[in-house]
Design a protein around this motif. Structure first.
Motif, PDB file in Angstrom:
ATOM      1  N   PHE A 219       0.824  -1.203   0.000  1.00 41.36           N
ATOM      2  CA  PHE A 219       0.000   0.000   0.000  1.00 41.36           C
ATOM      3  C   PHE A 219       0.862   1.258   0.000  1.00 41.36           C
ATOM      4  O   PHE A 219       0.654   2.172  -0.798  1.00 41.36           O
ATOM      5  CB  PHE A 219      -0.943  -0.010   1.203  1.00 41.36           C
ATOM      6  N   GLN A 222       2.425   1.792  -3.287  1.00 38.34           N
ATOM      7  CA  GLN A 222       1.426   2.118  -4.311  1.00 38.34           C
ATOM      8  C   GLN A 222       0.968   3.570  -4.191  1.00 38.34           C
ATOM      9  O   GLN A 222       0.666   4.213  -5.188  1.00 38.34           O
ATOM     10  CB  GLN A 222       0.231   1.160  -4.216  1.00 38.34           C
ATOM     11  N   ALA A 225       3.493   5.426  -6.063  1.00 38.58           N
ATOM     12  CA  ALA A 225       3.339   5.163  -7.499  1.00 38.58           C
ATOM     13  C   ALA A 225       2.174   5.965  -8.072  1.00 38.58           C
ATOM     14  O   ALA A 225       2.296   6.604  -9.108  1.00 38.58           O
ATOM     15  CB  ALA A 225       3.135   3.666  -7.740  1.00 38.58           C
ATOM     16  N   LYS A 231      -0.946   7.119 -14.445  1.00 37.19           N
ATOM     17  CA  LYS A 231      -1.147   6.310 -15.649  1.00 37.19           C
ATOM     18  C   LYS A 231      -0.340   5.024 -15.579  1.00 37.19           C
ATOM     19  O   LYS A 231      -0.856   3.938 -15.806  1.00 37.19           O
ATOM     20  CB  LYS A 231      -0.698   7.107 -16.862  1.00 37.19           C
ATOM     21  N   THR A 232       0.963   5.185 -15.266  1.00 41.51           N
ATOM     22  CA  THR A 232       1.815   4.006 -15.187  1.00 41.51           C
ATOM     23  C   THR A 232       1.311   3.063 -14.114  1.00 41.51           C
ATOM     24  O   THR A 232       1.268   1.857 -14.311  1.00 41.51           O
ATOM     25  CB  THR A 232       3.264   4.414 -14.863  1.00 41.51           C
ATOM     26  N   ALA A 233       0.908   3.635 -12.973  1.00 41.12           N
ATOM     27  CA  ALA A 233       0.422   2.799 -11.879  1.00 41.12           C
ATOM     28  C   ALA A 233      -0.772   1.985 -12.353  1.00 41.12           C
ATOM     29  O   ALA A 233      -0.837   0.773 -12.140  1.00 41.12           O
ATOM     30  CB  ALA A 233       0.048   3.672 -10.685  1.00 41.12           C
ATOM     31  N   ARG A 234      -1.714   2.649 -13.032  1.00 41.45           N
ATOM     32  CA  ARG A 234      -2.907   1.927 -13.488  1.00 41.45           C
ATOM     33  C   ARG A 234      -2.522   0.845 -14.486  1.00 41.45           C
ATOM     34  O   ARG A 234      -2.992  -0.282 -14.399  1.00 41.45           O
ATOM     35  CB  ARG A 234      -3.898   2.898 -14.118  1.00 41.45           C
ATOM     36  N   LEU A 235      -1.618   1.197 -15.413  1.00 42.54           N
ATOM     37  CA  LEU A 235      -1.214   0.222 -16.426  1.00 42.54           C
ATOM     38  C   LEU A 235      -0.354  -0.885 -15.831  1.00 42.54           C
ATOM     39  O   LEU A 235      -0.061  -1.869 -16.497  1.00 42.54           O
ATOM     40  CB  LEU A 235      -0.462   0.918 -17.564  1.00 42.54           C
ATOM     41  N   SER A 236       0.086  -0.723 -14.583  1.00 39.25           N
ATOM     42  CA  SER A 236       0.850  -1.783 -13.933  1.00 39.25           C
ATOM     43  C   SER A 236      -0.037  -2.595 -13.005  1.00 39.25           C
ATOM     44  O   SER A 236       0.444  -3.328 -12.154  1.00 39.25           O
ATOM     45  CB  SER A 236       2.019  -1.196 -13.129  1.00 39.25           C
ATOM     46  N   GLY A 237      -1.339  -2.445 -13.146  1.00 37.89           N
ATOM     47  CA  GLY A 237      -2.263  -3.244 -12.354  1.00 37.89           C
ATOM     48  C   GLY A 237      -2.464  -2.754 -10.937  1.00 37.89           C
ATOM     49  O   GLY A 237      -2.863  -3.526 -10.066  1.00 37.89           O
ATOM     50  N   VAL A 238      -2.200  -1.488 -10.675  1.00 37.10           N
ATOM     51  CA  VAL A 238      -2.483  -0.942  -9.349  1.00 37.10           C
ATOM     52  C   VAL A 238      -3.926  -0.435  -9.340  1.00 37.10           C
ATOM     53  O   VAL A 238      -4.362   0.225 -10.285  1.00 37.10           O
ATOM     54  CB  VAL A 238      -1.519   0.230  -9.030  1.00 37.10           C
ATOM     55  N   ASN A 239      -4.657  -0.768  -8.296  1.00 38.22           N
ATOM     56  CA  ASN A 239      -6.034  -0.303  -8.183  1.00 38.22           C
ATOM     57  C   ASN A 239      -6.011   1.147  -7.688  1.00 38.22           C
ATOM     58  O   ASN A 239      -6.056   1.429  -6.494  1.00 38.22           O
ATOM     59  CB  ASN A 239      -6.818  -1.194  -7.219  1.00 38.22           C
TER      60      ASN A 239
END
Lengths: 347, 503
Positions: A219, A222, A225, A231-239
């Motif tokens: 957490f 994240q 991140a 954007k990168t966080a979302r594209l890396s599978g972070v909710n």
């Protein structure tokens, strides 16, 4: 002066410069150190013995830390909020609202909710705190959901919450001041040896835990991140939504703890004024501690240092005898200077 | 007016973009500037527009040497640059946009709205444009925004207008509207440089062409003397044939199949499938919708209709987490914006995807991550100092490999690579190709999105070519060539290509 001293001095300055430009916390720590030296120097006059001086110095420090524990705890949560790219203006009002709920629950007067149900003493305190913690997290989560699901900018969502919570609290309390039972006062006022250290201990304990969360848990990382590059966080599978909501939930949790400490310390609460301005103090502590307002960069340790800088500065203003009206000006000045000195990246 | 650019050389860092380009532009004609992505078209025009400074070379206007340091200086000399992402402010009305930065004031130093509106109307009348100057720019469609830009250039008395891919986001009737406008402009003795990938449009509107390839001007001449096929050949070049990389194909079961996928905006009616161990290329020009399509499959965008099957089972993917859990990996385009987190160190960037997988009760297991990443570093030949260095300390190629490593440690069965070699030097490019082939051998289904035809030909088993959000055609390994791909990507059909070849 021989060559080696010159060389050493040069090396020292180079090291200093290197640290200053690479370690974000270095300038903050140096600033704090200088302030502490000044503060110690001022205290250092007119004592009979070292023992007397030391007791006075220690008492002064305990006072500083205890008076700032509340802001310090809320600033820890604010660090997460700001690192995630948000801001929370509602914490002062939320604290008052939750303080009011807790006080109504434990009230030893005729209106006391738990007392009327026959629950008194320690159990009533525990129940009140648990209800307070749940409520704080619920309120925080609602704010978080408004921001993530409702797409409201954090500034607006929490500004709205700030107005709502205080206004509703005042309407409900209408000048009624519940009596806080003495057992509740122990939470913050119980002495260890000769000193009232409890608020400081709570603060440091929470700071330790939050530092761990920030550095070592999924957490915590994240949050960074998401704040640094959503954007990168979302594209890396972070909710992303979940992370953003959770920082406000945690903020609500810490606000409740602050409310408990404040109610317990003073035994009463001025629902109209208590906690107002706390949000700005907490934000100031976070920013002075090197956390970037645009998110992504910051640390819990920095926030603790930032809180200390503001606290020591308040103390210095006191010791110097600066007129009360001018103090806010100094606070503002120091804050701006602290951020001015910080290493900043330009895009 | 005649503009001459002589011996223009420009490099960004060690990357030579323009290697000695000389050309001549005349007023009163529409000249096409074409070339593949990365050929140097935009760089060249940005130099002419005063955006970039050239390393060496000179620009002459009517024989007089000029020196542009800012876009304003270039504009003053009569060169207007209409950028692909238009320079209009949506929240202001048309007439204020027309006079942005050069507002007309009256005696009391207050904006003279009437005069600005009046002058805008005059220009619109002159250009036969039926628009109300008081309309807000946000209410205009994309073609009218282009037209407003053209009128603005006209009003500034520009004698050369550079238009950077003006038609990419336009529909056919909108394109016709812009073309009509361009012809009017030409009839007013203004020269237009038309940067485009769409050869059909070039043939329709232009009189002359210039072709750039790898930083050189490789061809120029009159449009009437050339065919689209010929232009495509110039863009691609004969000599740049590189061997395709061969491998032992063992293609297995289907991993992903999509049917009639549509998002009502960027792509429509997309159906295809990918199998284990297969490398599927998806190519096309800028704005063809391929990135949006695969972002949707990865759950980062919404789908309005259509079905996605993974391992033969229909699946709904609403978020990137779901995609991740179903075994999809996605290496995004634009590494800086979408691929890396600049405030975190290398190991954290490389492990963000797998934190949940390797964590113990929410606490990140750094040791485990370090070991996994160290293996990846060796396998992918990533050059790093310490794993706790800042991500910014890595070169572009190594950053890209790091992003790849982040997905590999998640063990995907389908890997989507969007522009995997973007901003990467030649050596790293070859490394990345090797890695992609090795991954396919390990039975991962791979989709490579790229606008470089050569890249697709070299590594893919088969490729889909997209045009304006639809699949224009499919080419397979054995018959794949750059002409066919370019033809399909510019809106042509494959059988037409064959016919031209026979003839």
């Amino acid at each position: 002066m021989n060559n080696t001293t010159i060389k050493n001095r040069k090396r020292f300055f180079e090291y200093f410069k290197y640290k200053w430009t690479t370690e974000p916390l270095f300038s903050t720590a140096i600033a704090l150190l200088i302030m502490i030296i000044v503060q110690t120097a001022i205290l250092g006059f007119g004592y009979d013995s070292f023992g007397d001086w030391f007791i006075s110095w220690l008492n002064n420090w305990i006072n500083i830390l205890r008076n700032n524990a509340g802001i310090g705890i809320m600033a820890l949560g604010m660090t997460f909020v700001i690192i995630s790219g948000g801001i929370d203006l509602s914490i002062g009002s939320t604290m008052v609202a939750i303080g009011a709920v807790i006080m109504m629950l434990i009230d030893s007067g005729p209106k006391g909710i738990l007392a009327n149900m026959g629950i008194k003493g320690v159990p009533s305190c525990i129940i009140a705190i648990i209800i307070g913690l749940i409520l704080g997290q619920v309120l925080g989560t609602i704010i978080g959901l408004l921001i993530t699901k409702g797409n409201i900018p954090p500034f607006i969502a929490t500004l709205g919450a700030m107005k709502i919570f205080r206004s509703v609290t005042q309407q409900f309390m209408q000048g009624y001041n519940p009596k806080v039972p003495s057992i509740f006062l122990e939470i913050a006022n119980i002495k260890i040896g000769k000193f009232m250290l409890m608020p400081i201990i709570y603060w440091m304990l929470i700071a330790y835990i939050f530092n761990f969360i920030s550095k070592r848990t999924i957490f915590g990382r994240q949050v960074i991140a998401v704040g640094s590059n959503e954007k990168t966080a979302r594209l890396s599978g972070v909710n992303v939504e979940k992370v953003k909501t959770l920082v406000y939930t945690i903020m609500g949790f810490l606000v409740t703890i602050t409310a408990v400490i404040q109610v317990s310390r003073i035994g009463s609460m001025d629902f109209a004024n208590a906690g107002s301005g706390n949000e700005m103090d907490a934000i100031a502590a976070v920013v002075v501690g090197g956390t970037s307002m645009s998110g992504g960069r910051g640390s819990i340790i920095g926030t603790v240092l930032g809180t200390l800088i503001i606290a020591v500065m308040n103390n210095l203003l006191n010791l110097f005898g600066v007129p009360p009206f001018l103090r806010e000006a100094f606070k503002g000045l120091i804050m701006v200077c602290a951020v001015l000195l910080q290493r900043k990246e330009r895009a | 007016m005649v503009i001459e650019m002589k011996n223009i050389i420009k490099s960004f860092g060690s990357n030579m973009v323009l290697k000695d380009v000389s050309l001549k532009l005349n007023a009163g004609e529409i000249c096409a500037l074409i070339g593949e992505n990365g050929a140097g078209k935009s760089t060249l025009m940005n130099i002419l527009g005063g955006v970039y400074k050239m390393n060496s070379g000179s620009i002459f206007i009517d024989g007089k040497k000029v020196d542009f340091n800012t876009p304003a200086e270039s504009l003053k000399s009569g060169i207007a640059f209409i950028h692909q992402e238009l320079n209009l402010i949506n929240d202001l009305p048309i007439y204020e946009n027309m006079f942005l930065g050069r507002e007309i004031k009256n005696k009391r130093n207050i904006l003279d709205l009437e005069k600005m509106i009046h002058e805008t109307e005059q220009i619109f009348n002159q250009m036969n444009v039926n628009l109300n100057p008081k309309t807000m720019v946000r209410d205009l469609d994309a073609s009218y925004k282009q037209i407003v830009e053209i009128c603005r250039a006209m009003m500034m008395k520009a004698s050369i207008v550079i238009m950077d891919e003006p038609t990419t986001s336009l529909t056919k009737p909108e394109i016709d509207r812009v073309f009509k406008m361009m012809r009017t402009l030409r009839d007013h003795n203004v020269g237009i440089i038309f940067i485009s990938h769409k050869l059909g449009e070039v043939m329709e509107i232009c009189q002359r062409y210039l072709v750039l390839r790898d930083g050189y001007l490789v061809a120029q001449g009159n449009i009437s003397e050339v065919t689209t096929d010929g232009l495509a050949r110039f863009m691609v070049g004969y000599d740049v044939r590189t061997k395709s990389l061969s491998r032992n194909k063992t293609i297995g079961d289907e991993v992903l199949r999509v049917e009639n996928l549509t998002d009502n905006k960027n792509y429509a009616n997309i159906s295809f499938s990918v199998k284990k161990g297969e490398i599927l290329g998806v190519t096309g020009l800028l704005g063809d919708g391929r990135s949006e399509l695969f972002q949707s499959i990865f759950g980062a965008r919404n789908i309005s209709s259509g079905k996605i099957y993974i391992d033969g089972k229909e699946t709904k993917i609403y978020s990137t987490i779901q995609a991740l859990n179903r075994g999809i990996g996605y290496l995004p385009r634009n590494r800086k914006e979408n691929g890396i987190i600049k405030d975190m160190d290398i190991i954290e960037n490389a492990s963000i995807v797998t934190w949940p997988k390797f964590a113990k009760k929410g606490v990140i297991d750094r040791g485990h991550h370090n070991n996994v990443f160290k293996e990846q570093v060796k396998a992918l030949k990533i050059k790093i100092g310490s794993i706790t260095d800042s991500i910014n300390s890595l070169s572009g190629g190594n950053q890209q490999k790091m992003v790849l490593a982040k997905w590999l440690s998640a063990g995907p069965k389908l890997l989507i690579l969007d522009n995997p070699t973007q901003g990467v030097d030649v050596g790293a490019k070859e490394d990345i190709y090797d890695i992609i082939l090795k991954l396919a051998d390990e039975n991962i289904a791979i989709v490579v999105l790229s606008s470089e035809a050569q890249e697709i030909i070299r590594i893919c088993d088969r490729a889909l070519v997209m045009y304006h959000g639809t699949i224009q055609g499919e080419v397979s390994k054995t018959t794949m060539n750059e002409h066919d791909i370019m033809r399909l990507a510019t809106g042509g059909k494959l059988d037409q290509v064959r016919e031209v070849k026979k003839a």
